[in-house]
Enzyme design. Structure first.
Site, mmCIF file in Angstrom:
data_model
loop_
_atom_site.group_PDB
_atom_site.id
_atom_site.type_symbol
_atom_site.label_atom_id
_atom_site.label_comp_id
_atom_site.label_asym_id
_atom_site.label_seq_id
_atom_site.Cartn_x
_atom_site.Cartn_y
_atom_site.Cartn_z
ATOM 1 N N GLU A 2 -26.005 -21.060 -13.232
ATOM 2 C CA GLU A 2 -25.587 -22.427 -13.529
ATOM 3 C C GLU A 2 -26.778 -23.270 -13.979
ATOM 4 O O GLU A 2 -27.889 -23.120 -13.465
ATOM 5 C CB GLU A 2 -24.920 -23.060 -12.305
ATOM 6 C CG GLU A 2 -23.603 -22.380 -11.948
ATOM 7 C CD GLU A 2 -22.861 -23.055 -10.821
ATOM 8 O OE1 GLU A 2 -21.620 -23.104 -10.890
ATOM 9 O OE2 GLU A 2 -23.513 -23.533 -9.870
ATOM 10 N N CYS A 28 -30.816 -16.319 -4.788
ATOM 11 C CA CYS A 28 -32.106 -16.704 -4.208
ATOM 12 C C CYS A 28 -32.367 -15.864 -2.974
ATOM 13 O O CYS A 28 -31.441 -15.499 -2.245
ATOM 14 C CB CYS A 28 -32.102 -18.190 -3.846
ATOM 15 S SG CYS A 28 -33.717 -18.819 -3.310
ATOM 16 N N CYS A 86 -32.428 -20.879 2.459
ATOM 17 C CA CYS A 86 -32.566 -22.196 3.091
ATOM 18 C C CYS A 86 -31.198 -22.612 3.623
ATOM 19 O O CYS A 86 -30.194 -22.528 2.919
ATOM 20 C CB CYS A 86 -33.093 -23.218 2.089
ATOM 21 S SG CYS A 86 -34.745 -22.819 1.465
ATOM 22 N N CYS A 103 -28.802 -25.125 1.702
ATOM 23 C CA CYS A 103 -28.652 -24.922 0.264
ATOM 24 C C CYS A 103 -27.579 -23.884 -0.036
ATOM 25 O O CYS A 103 -27.602 -22.774 0.509
ATOM 26 C CB CYS A 103 -29.990 -24.486 -0.338
ATOM 27 S SG CYS A 103 -29.927 -24.190 -2.120
ATOM 28 N N HIS A 144 -38.782 -31.051 3.546
ATOM 29 C CA HIS A 144 -37.579 -31.165 4.386
ATOM 30 C C HIS A 144 -37.811 -31.225 5.894
ATOM 31 O O HIS A 144 -36.853 -31.456 6.643
ATOM 32 C CB HIS A 144 -36.595 -30.035 4.080
ATOM 33 C CG HIS A 144 -36.310 -29.875 2.624
ATOM 34 N ND1 HIS A 144 -35.878 -30.923 1.839
ATOM 35 C CD2 HIS A 144 -36.425 -28.794 1.794
ATOM 36 C CE1 HIS A 144 -35.723 -30.493 0.590
ATOM 37 N NE2 HIS A 144 -36.049 -29.211 0.541
ATOM 38 N N ASN A 181 -26.084 -32.993 0.097
ATOM 39 C CA ASN A 181 -24.867 -32.795 -0.685
ATOM 40 C C ASN A 181 -24.049 -31.668 -0.064
ATOM 41 O O ASN A 181 -24.492 -30.519 -0.045
ATOM 42 C CB ASN A 181 -25.229 -32.451 -2.136
ATOM 43 C CG ASN A 181 -25.939 -33.600 -2.828
ATOM 44 O OD1 ASN A 181 -25.411 -34.699 -2.928
ATOM 45 N ND2 ASN A 181 -27.159 -33.350 -3.291
ATOM 46 N N CYS A 237 -28.007 -31.499 -6.095
ATOM 47 C CA CYS A 237 -29.085 -30.729 -5.480
ATOM 48 C C CYS A 237 -28.561 -29.908 -4.303
ATOM 49 O O CYS A 237 -27.913 -30.428 -3.404
ATOM 50 C CB CYS A 237 -30.171 -31.692 -5.007
ATOM 51 S SG CYS A 237 -31.581 -30.891 -4.234
#
Length: 409
Positions: free
Chosen positions: A126, A146, A150, A153, A266, A341, A384
């Site tokens: 994407e 990935c 995390c 995420c 973070h 998000n 994000c």
């Protein structure tokens, strides 16, 4: 300067010609993503006279990256016999656009499919375009999935399939420019919310799917091509590479690529960061911050951006804000506060807006810019931490091989 926007009805981006769309398995080498030296060698290998190669490379470079052609027949200043030779041996086709989603705020997300490589299958990634006042930012992916997992995420729930190639990273930029009418003599499609004047894509950020520094050489190659003054010509000050903290490659990125750096921070202590960003167990905060202090060219004019996702009751206290200030003391920095998000199955909640503002005030009073990132594209899972595709997982041995190669340099 005031920027006007086009709010005409939306239409989905289509490939300009069907023969420009990549097939499921590619048989020809792509010229996209080759350095100029590599392109010269490739041309010599198919019989282009050596004395012509530099001229031909300059011509191709201009047509590929300035004009944005995706068909050799569109190249007007190369003779037909040489165009036929190029068509027989090479490809400059775009990947397939599987889907395009357009948010109510104008953010666009493309799902791109790349052909199979070796014994693998076609993969999907994407790419996101975010129009803003006076600029347009394209968020590029560097990997399919990935390896970092995390916990906040969505991409981290899609275990790594494979690294993208330089061609595939640049193809995201080329497709986006196609769809937005950002090449010369192209028309911006109906419904595109973009600045009417100037470039539609002014900035690129390596903040999509994947960890860019686990694909260092390829990302380096792609970004150097993207910033080449004779081609795509994006300023390095308008290119940002984001890392979750692959410490051995941070200083090297500054030396060899020279773009702006963003760090997914973070958390302000190792116990929490180990949970949120598991790579912290390998490269803890002390090592990460030390690498940031040594980033080449670091100055008030070239600050590091530290990204800080705001998680309700997890990392959003005013004490966390004060510890963040101490952690970054002496580093020219900007701190981006990112409201969390949500995504399907996520276990976190976004901090209350009032708490985010209080946190930002504490950081700002210490002298750091602390903008709160306005969520963009949430309604199409383009914000994000929300990107994910459905491509097949890479075997565990393959993932470990990538991590081992970086950790043992």
């Amino acid at each position: 300067m005031a920027v006007s926007y086009d709010f005409r009805p939306i239409s989905v981006c289509r490939a300009r010609e069907s023969n420009n769309v990549v097939v499921k398995k590619r048989s020809k080498r792509s010229l996209i993503g080759l350095s100029q030296n590599e392109m010269a060698e490739a041309l010599k290998a198919i019989g282009v006279p050596e004395q012509q190669t530099r001229m031909r490379v300059r011509q191709l470079w201009h047509w590929l990256y300035v004009r944005g052609v995706s068909n050799f027949d569109e190249i007007l200043n190369i003779s037909k016999p040489i165009r036929e030779m190029l068509k027989n041996h090479f490809s400059i086709a775009r990947p397939e656009i599987v889907g395009e989603q357009i948010s109510k705020d104008g953010t666009r997300k493309w799902l791109l499919r790349f052909p199979a490589r070796e014994d693998g299958r076609p993969v999907e990634i994407e790419t996101v375009y975010i129009p803003e006042e006076g600029r347009g930012t394209l968020c590029l992916s560097s990997q399919v999935g990935c390896t970092l997992t995390c916990s906040f995420c969505y991409t981290g729930t899609q275990v790594l399939v494979r690294n993208l190639t330089a061609e595939e990273i640049l193809a995201q930029l080329l497709v986006a420019r196609d769809c937005l009418g950002d090449f010369p003599n192209r028309t911006t499609p109906d419904g595109a919310i973009v600045p009417v004047e100037g470039r539609k894509i002014t900035n690129i950020v390596m903040m999509g799917m994947g960890e860019p520094l686990y694909n260092f050489e390829v990302v380096k190659k792609a970004l150097l091509i993207a910033s080449d003054g004779d081609g795509l010509s994006l300023s390095k000050r308008r290119i940002t590479l984001s890392t979750s903290g692959v410490v051995p490659e941070i200083v090297r990125a500054g030396e060899e690529i020279g773009v702006m750096l963003a760090v997914s921070l973070h958390a302000v202590h190792d116990t929490l960061r180990d949970m949120l960003v598991p790579i912290n167990k390998k490269y803890p905060l002390a090592l990460l911050i030390d690498a940031c202090r040594n980033y080449p060219g670091l100055s008030n004019a070239k600050r590091i951006t530290f990204e800080y996702v705001m998680l309700k009751g997890i990392n959003d206290s005013l004490d966390d804000a004060k510890r963040l200030i101490q952690l970054l003391k002496g580093i020219p920095a900007k701190i981006n506060l990112i409201p969390f998000n949500p995504w399907p199955g996520s276990n976190y909640q976004c901090s209350d807006w009032e708490q985010i503002e209080r946190f930002a005030d504490v950081v700002n009073q210490a002298g750091y810019a602390s903008p709160i990132r306005i969520p963009r594209g949430r309604d199409i899972l383009a914000a994000c931490g929300q990107l994910k595709s459905a491509s097949e997982r890479l075997r565990k041995s393959g993932r470990l091989q990538i991590e081992y190669a970086v950790g043992n340099k």
